[in-house]
Scaffold this active site. Structure first.
Site, PDB file in Angstrom:
ATOM      1  N   HIS A  14      -4.310   3.057   2.031  1.00  0.00           N
ATOM      2  CA  HIS A  14      -3.743   3.891   0.955  1.00  0.00           C
ATOM      3  C   HIS A  14      -4.017   3.330  -0.437  1.00  0.00           C
ATOM      4  CE1 HIS A  14      -1.576   6.655   3.542  1.00  0.00           C
ATOM      5  NE2 HIS A  14      -1.066   5.639   4.229  1.00  0.00           N
ATOM      6  N   GLU A  51       0.808  -1.233   0.000  1.00  0.00           N
ATOM      7  CA  GLU A  51       0.000   0.000   0.000  1.00  0.00           C
ATOM      8  C   GLU A  51       0.837   1.277   0.000  1.00  0.00           C
ATOM      9  OE1 GLU A  51      -2.273   1.194   3.286  1.00  0.00           O
ATOM     10  OE2 GLU A  51      -0.619   1.076   4.692  1.00  0.00           O
ATOM     11  N   ASN A  52       2.128   1.176   0.354  1.00  0.00           N
ATOM     12  CA  ASN A  52       2.979   2.374   0.427  1.00  0.00           C
ATOM     13  C   ASN A  52       4.110   2.358  -0.603  1.00  0.00           C
ATOM     14  OD1 ASN A  52       2.541   1.469   3.678  1.00  0.00           O
ATOM     15  ND2 ASN A  52       1.780   3.478   3.070  1.00  0.00           N
ATOM     16  N   HIS A  96      -5.037  -5.374   8.584  1.00  0.00           N
ATOM     17  CA  HIS A  96      -4.421  -4.053   8.404  1.00  0.00           C
ATOM     18  C   HIS A  96      -5.094  -3.081   9.365  1.00  0.00           C
ATOM     19  CE1 HIS A  96      -1.901  -1.500   5.860  1.00  0.00           C
ATOM     20  NE2 HIS A  96      -2.826  -0.562   6.026  1.00  0.00           N
TER      21      HIS A  96
HETATM   22 FE   LIG Z   1       1.335   1.188   5.533  1.00  0.00          FE
HETATM   23 FE   LIG Z   2      -2.067   1.410   6.206  1.00  0.00          FE
END
Ligand SMILES: [Fe+2]
Ligand SMILES: [Fe+2]
Length: 270
Positions: free
Chosen positions: A68, A39-40, A151
């Site tokens: 994200h 996600e990053n 998460h």
């Molecule tokens: Fe993250």
């Molecule tokens: Fe996150």
């Protein structure tokens, strides 16, 4: 069967660690399937299709995301048509992407992958407990190996999910906080659990972002870009051993690989 699960890949330092470490780990640890939270991947927020392809080429078999997920909207067509990435199952029904995926490991073993978002100190989403129950009910009976990416911000949310799912899934593995926890365990019924496997990215910053950007903003309230830090890149994750016929986990082990370990002649997780 042995699964490597990699925690939040942050920016270029995280991408580079995955590209270097995953091919080595696959061989040294005899990994059958690699799952990564991405996600990053793009500058700390979201992922572009090019990075998605690079992770797949590096040996990542399946990807999960998180809060994200849609920050780089270019990824949405990939989320809609590719069957190696899923969105959180407790997003609203209209959210782009699949609420779970099933991938085929070597020997044709099917592995279901589900992502869930927590609800404490996070943007409100649907109930993760009801969402995962719905997905599990719909899974084909021959899918015994099930990995859940929890998460979430709060450790309690992750323990609640672990105990809700114990004996029903192979693993509940935490992501999102970017900080690894030392509580790996096998829950009753053969469910591997850890609150957070940690971040794959630069450990010199604050959760992967530059200290000289995040700290002043916290002190003076003047916003500035939270650029990704550069130093002390590490890969963090967990290795889970499963019985492919029952789906029960027998072992979970934390993995942390830094740049020195990559350069070492011995295998990188030693
Ligand atoms: Fe993250
Ligand atoms: Fe996150």
């Amino acid at each position: 069967m042995r699964i490597l699960f990699i925690g939040d890949i942050v920016g270029t330092p995280g991408m580079n660690m995955v590209k270097q470490a995953v091919p080595l780990l696959r061989v040294a640890e005899k990994i059958d399937l690699v799952i990564a939270n991405a996600e990053n991947a793009s500058a700390g927020s979201g992922i572009y299709p090019t990075q998605y392809k690079q992770l797949r080429q590096a040996g990542v078999d399946a990807l999960t995301m998180g809060d994200h997920i849609y920050k780089k909207t270019e990824i949405i067509p990939t989320l809609e048509k590719d069957d190696r990435v899923c969105r959180p199952a407790n997003f609203p029904p209209g959210a782009p992407g699949r609420d779970h995926i099933i991938v085929s490991a070597p020997d044709g073993i099917l592995v279901a992958i589900i992502s869930l978002l927590g609800r404490t100190y996070m943007r409100p989403v649907d109930c993760p407990f009801q969402a995962v129950d719905r997905v599990l009910q719909a899974l084909p009976a021959d899918v015994r190996c099930i990995v859940v990416d929890a998460h979430a911000e709060a450790t309690a949310d992750k323990y609640l999910l672990g105990h809700h799912l114990k004996g029903r899934v192979s693993a509940v593995l935490g992501t999102h906080t970017h900080v690894p926890t030392a509580d790996e365990q096998i829950l009753p019924g053969g469910t591997a659990f850890i609150c957070d496997v940690g971040m794959t990215g630069p450990y010199s910053g604050i959760l992967g972002r530059r200290v000289d950007r995040v700290l002043p903003t916290t002190l003076n309230f003047v916003p500035q870009p939270f650029d990704v830090a550069t130093d002390d890149a590490r890969l963090a994750g967990a290795i889970v051993d499963l019985d492919a016929t029952t789906g029960r986990a027998s072992a979970i082990r934390r993995v942390m690989i830094d740049e020195a370990a990559l350069r070492a002649p011995r295998h990188p997780s030693a």
